[in-house]
Design a protein around this motif. Structure first.
Motif, PDB file in Angstrom:
ATOM      1  N   ARG A 119       0.833  -1.205   0.000  1.00 50.01           N
ATOM      2  CA  ARG A 119       0.000   0.000   0.000  1.00 50.01           C
ATOM      3  C   ARG A 119       0.867   1.255   0.000  1.00 50.01           C
ATOM      4  O   ARG A 119       0.584   2.227  -0.700  1.00 50.01           O
ATOM      5  N   TYR A 120       1.939   1.225   0.803  1.00 49.73           N
ATOM      6  CA  TYR A 120       2.843   2.379   0.821  1.00 49.73           C
ATOM      7  C   TYR A 120       3.469   2.586  -0.551  1.00 49.73           C
ATOM      8  O   TYR A 120       3.594   3.722  -1.030  1.00 49.73           O
ATOM      9  N   LEU A 121       3.877   1.503  -1.215  1.00 47.58           N
ATOM     10  CA  LEU A 121       4.522   1.623  -2.514  1.00 47.58           C
ATOM     11  C   LEU A 121       3.554   2.198  -3.550  1.00 47.58           C
ATOM     12  O   LEU A 121       3.943   3.006  -4.404  1.00 47.58           O
ATOM     13  N   THR A 122       2.294   1.813  -3.471  1.00 44.98           N
ATOM     14  CA  THR A 122       1.282   2.379  -4.366  1.00 44.98           C
ATOM     15  C   THR A 122       1.136   3.882  -4.136  1.00 44.98           C
ATOM     16  O   THR A 122       1.063   4.680  -5.086  1.00 44.98           O
ATOM     17  N   ALA A 123       1.096   4.279  -2.874  1.00 44.80           N
ATOM     18  CA  ALA A 123       1.003   5.703  -2.546  1.00 44.80           C
ATOM     19  C   ALA A 123       2.225   6.454  -3.054  1.00 44.80           C
ATOM     20  O   ALA A 123       2.119   7.573  -3.589  1.00 44.80           O
ATOM     21  N   MET A 124       3.390   5.840  -2.913  1.00 41.05           N
ATOM     22  CA  MET A 124       4.621   6.477  -3.360  1.00 41.05           C
ATOM     23  C   MET A 124       4.628   6.662  -4.871  1.00 41.05           C
ATOM     24  O   MET A 124       5.012   7.720  -5.389  1.00 41.05           O
ATOM     25  N   LEU A 125       4.160   5.654  -5.605  1.00 38.45           N
ATOM     26  CA  LEU A 125       4.197   5.692  -7.065  1.00 38.45           C
ATOM     27  C   LEU A 125       3.305   6.795  -7.623  1.00 38.45           C
ATOM     28  O   LEU A 125       3.738   7.610  -8.450  1.00 38.45           O
ATOM     29  N   GLN A 126       2.059   6.853  -7.142  1.00 36.61           N
ATOM     30  CA  GLN A 126       1.166   7.874  -7.701  1.00 36.61           C
ATOM     31  C   GLN A 126       1.523   9.267  -7.185  1.00 36.61           C
ATOM     32  O   GLN A 126       1.398  10.255  -7.901  1.00 36.61           O
ATOM     33  N   GLY A 127       1.989   9.356  -5.928  1.00 37.80           N
ATOM     34  CA  GLY A 127       2.397  10.660  -5.413  1.00 37.80           C
ATOM     35  C   GLY A 127       3.621  11.207  -6.124  1.00 37.80           C
ATOM     36  O   GLY A 127       3.716  12.410  -6.404  1.00 37.80           O
ATOM     37  N   GLN A 176       1.550  20.064   1.409  1.00 41.63           N
ATOM     38  CA  GLN A 176       2.039  20.232   0.035  1.00 41.63           C
ATOM     39  C   GLN A 176       0.888  20.437  -0.943  1.00 41.63           C
ATOM     40  O   GLN A 176       0.991  21.217  -1.894  1.00 41.63           O
ATOM     41  N   ALA A 177      -0.222  19.721  -0.712  1.00 47.65           N
ATOM     42  CA  ALA A 177      -1.378  19.866  -1.597  1.00 47.65           C
ATOM     43  C   ALA A 177      -1.906  21.290  -1.579  1.00 47.65           C
ATOM     44  O   ALA A 177      -2.322  21.830  -2.628  1.00 47.65           O
ATOM     45  N   GLY A 186      -1.529  18.356  -6.582  1.00 51.72           N
ATOM     46  CA  GLY A 186      -2.310  18.506  -5.362  1.00 51.72           C
ATOM     47  C   GLY A 186      -3.237  17.327  -5.113  1.00 51.72           C
ATOM     48  O   GLY A 186      -3.361  16.845  -3.982  1.00 51.72           O
ATOM     49  N   LEU A 187      -3.887  16.846  -6.171  1.00 51.14           N
ATOM     50  CA  LEU A 187      -4.751  15.673  -6.024  1.00 51.14           C
ATOM     51  C   LEU A 187      -3.939  14.441  -5.628  1.00 51.14           C
ATOM     52  O   LEU A 187      -4.368  13.640  -4.793  1.00 51.14           O
ATOM     53  N   GLY A 188      -2.752  14.284  -6.226  1.00 48.16           N
ATOM     54  CA  GLY A 188      -1.904  13.154  -5.863  1.00 48.16           C
ATOM     55  C   GLY A 188      -1.483  13.194  -4.409  1.00 48.16           C
ATOM     56  O   GLY A 188      -1.415  12.152  -3.744  1.00 48.16           O
ATOM     57  N   CYS A 189      -1.203  14.382  -3.883  1.00 50.98           N
ATOM     58  CA  CYS A 189      -0.828  14.503  -2.465  1.00 50.98           C
ATOM     59  C   CYS A 189      -1.983  14.073  -1.556  1.00 50.98           C
ATOM     60  O   CYS A 189      -1.762  13.412  -0.535  1.00 50.98           O
ATOM     61  N   CYS A 190      -3.202  14.438  -1.917  1.00 54.59           N
ATOM     62  CA  CYS A 190      -4.359  14.052  -1.095  1.00 54.59           C
ATOM     63  C   CYS A 190      -4.544  12.528  -1.094  1.00 54.59           C
ATOM     64  O   CYS A 190      -4.830  11.926  -0.049  1.00 54.59           O
ATOM     65  N   ILE A 191      -4.393  11.902  -2.262  1.00 56.86           N
ATOM     66  CA  ILE A 191      -4.529  10.436  -2.323  1.00 56.86           C
ATOM     67  C   ILE A 191      -3.420   9.773  -1.511  1.00 56.86           C
ATOM     68  O   ILE A 191      -3.662   8.789  -0.786  1.00 56.86           O
ATOM     69  N   THR A 192      -2.201  10.289  -1.616  1.00 52.68           N
ATOM     70  CA  THR A 192      -1.090   9.724  -0.841  1.00 52.68           C
ATOM     71  C   THR A 192      -1.366   9.808   0.653  1.00 52.68           C
ATOM     72  O   THR A 192      -1.107   8.863   1.403  1.00 52.68           O
ATOM     73  N   ALA A 193      -1.887  10.948   1.113  1.00 55.82           N
ATOM     74  CA  ALA A 193      -2.183  11.105   2.538  1.00 55.82           C
ATOM     75  C   ALA A 193      -3.208  10.072   3.002  1.00 55.82           C
ATOM     76  O   ALA A 193      -3.075   9.488   4.082  1.00 55.82           O
ATOM     77  N   ALA A 194      -4.232   9.825   2.182  1.00 55.62           N
ATOM     78  CA  ALA A 194      -5.257   8.851   2.567  1.00 55.62           C
ATOM     79  C   ALA A 194      -4.698   7.440   2.638  1.00 55.62           C
ATOM     80  O   ALA A 194      -5.022   6.671   3.564  1.00 55.62           O
TER      81      ALA A 194
END
Length: 475
Positions: free
Chosen positions: A23-31, A94-95, A184-192
């Motif tokens: 899950r962390y790696l997915t967040a890292m990739l899209q962020g 950051q977002a 900005g949208l990517g940062c919000c998804i990463t935070a979630a």
């Protein structure tokens, strides 16, 4: 009859099999994809607004400068609180900056100081995020620390491979504002995603026990590998990580390729970084300081050769090889520090590590940008290569002198001769000798001290002692 043991699928092996790491790696990739899209748009927007390469360097300094000032305190926070909350909060901060610049750009009101303000917000969030993210990778990857660091870097560099062309297309079609909104949208998804990671709370501490910077610095001072790795990292951060500014100068004035050439250089750099990450993930055992020195020497030679490249394609090929060596150094040095540090002080030690890495960039990039504008991109790259080679050689000599190693040339070639007695044994013997000497001095002082006569007890004292020690009979 033997029973075949079913092999685990690839996504459940190593670090990917640890709870929460996928899950962390997915967040890292899209962020990281959103970050690279906005980074390319930011650099080109500043070049368009100012026509000055040094403006890109100023933005980079504001983005990484806060770590130079507050980075150690970010490490303290990573040792005091759960790291997933720190990373999520930093991503939301950051977002906010990305949304603000994106809205100003879409409205046609953006000015350079707006970009500088957003870069400062990103830098302040990185003070909290980077040490916490380093601790999160170690927690989520379990015993596969080197593999976890390698996969984290692969995700970041893979995003850096496909994002620059996408960013160039977005900027050409819709302007840079959309690129900032995507970030900005990517940062919000990463935070979630990050907030759901199964990271552990720091261990409970005794009453009065404090998490201080002094304890973290003591850990660095007492561990040889950590201290000298920091010295080599300073050489890289000051001289080897300013290449994107040189890329902008090469694309603008040397090869006249514009933003397609600039995005090409960043893309191939990401390819080299991904290849270096794969090589780092396949390493066995713990890296040594001599390996780091060899990588820096190779990298400085590649930078010098690249400064004389005849065309953009040869230059891009050399950028790939240089990126492999730099990425190997970064991952092996970070793994060496992570494996050598006491887990209780990991956040503070990584805070200093990141302070040197990003702080050195913030100091050098405005200077490099100004030098590119003054003497040219080719000349600047050659000067950086020479300074990096000199710094690496001086650091290697200092490490050899400190550890007692010597370089010998014989029929088998160049080799490093280890001291007969390792350094840690010499230090232990010195400490033991000093302790014995202090004990002997204490005994000598005790023997030379004047003896006081012991008073003989009187008959009244003896009778009083007899009365208090004899059992009492009931009346």
């Amino acid at each position: 009859m033997t029973t075949a043991v079913p092999s685990l699928p690839l996504w459940r092996r190593g670090a990917l099999g640890e709870p929460g790491f996928a899950r962390y790696l997915t967040a890292m990739l899209q962020g990281a994809t959103g970050y690279w899209i906005a980074r390319i748009a930011q650099d080109w927007l500043l070049l368009k607004l100012t026509g000055d390469v040094s403006a890109v360097g100023i933005a980079a300094a504001l983005q990484f400068g806060p770590i130079l000032i507050f980075g150690l305190w970010g490490g303290v926070l990573a040792d005091k609180f759960n790291v997933r909350g720190l990373v999520a909060a930093a991503q939301l901060l950051q977002a906010s900056g990305a949304f603000a610049v994106g809205a100003m750009a879409l409205a046609g009101l953006v000015e350079p100081w707006h970009v500088y303000a957003a870069a400062t917000v990103t830098g302040l969030s990185a003070v909290v995020e980077q040490p916490a993210r380093s601790s999160m990778i170690v927690q989520l990857s379990g015993r596969h620390i080197a593999q976890g660091l390698s996969m984290n870097s692969i995700a970041f560099q893979a995003a850096g491979f496909w994002s620059p062309p996408v960013s160039a297309a977005i900027v050409a079609a819709s302007g840079p504002g959309i690129a900032f909104i995507i970030n900005g949208l990517g940062c919000c998804i990463t935070a979630a995603l990050v907030f759901r990671s199964p990271t552990a709370d720091p261990r409970p501490r005794d009453a009065g026990e404090r998490v201080t910077l002094r304890d973290g610095l003591r850990t660095i001072r007492e561990t040889t590998e950590i201290g000298w790795t920091m010295v080599l990292l300073a050489c890289v951060s000051l001289l080897g990580l300013a290449m994107p500014l040189v890329f902008a100068g090469m694309a603008n004035t040397v090869f006249n390729t514009g933003i397609p050439g600039y995005s090409l250089f960043n893309s191939v750099m990401a390819v080299g970084c991904a290849a270096g990450s794969l090589l780092a993930g396949r390493t066995r055992g713990k890296a040594r300081l001599r390996h780091l020195v060899l990588l820096l020497g190779t990298s400085s030679a590649l930078i010098a050769i690249g400064s004389q490249a005849p065309n953009a394609y040869v230059y891009a090929a050399l950028v790939i090889v240089h990126s492999v060596t730099i990425t190997l150094f970064q991952l092996l040095s970070q793994a060496l520090v992570q494996m050598s540090v006491d887990p209780v002080a990991r956040g503070r030690v990584m805070g200093l590590y990141l302070l040197i890495a990003f702080g050195g960039m913030s100091v050098s990039q405005p200077v490099v940008g100004k030098v590119v504008d003054t003497i040219g991109a080719r000349e600047t790259q050659f000067v950086l290569a020479c300074l990096m080679a000199v710094g690496t050689a001086l650091a290697a000599l200092a490490i050899g002198r400190f550890t007692g190693q010597k370089v010998r040339v014989d029929r088998r070639g160049l080799r490093i001769q280890e001291p007969d007695v390792p350094r840690f044994v010499r230090i232990a013997l010195q400490d033991a000798g000093a302790a014995i000497e202090r004990a002997s001095e204490t005994v000598d002082r005790a023997e030379k001290a004047p003896r006081r006569p012991v008073p003989m007890p009187t008959q009244a004292d003896q009778q009083r002692q007899f009365d208090t020690s004899s059992p009492q009979t009931p009346a």
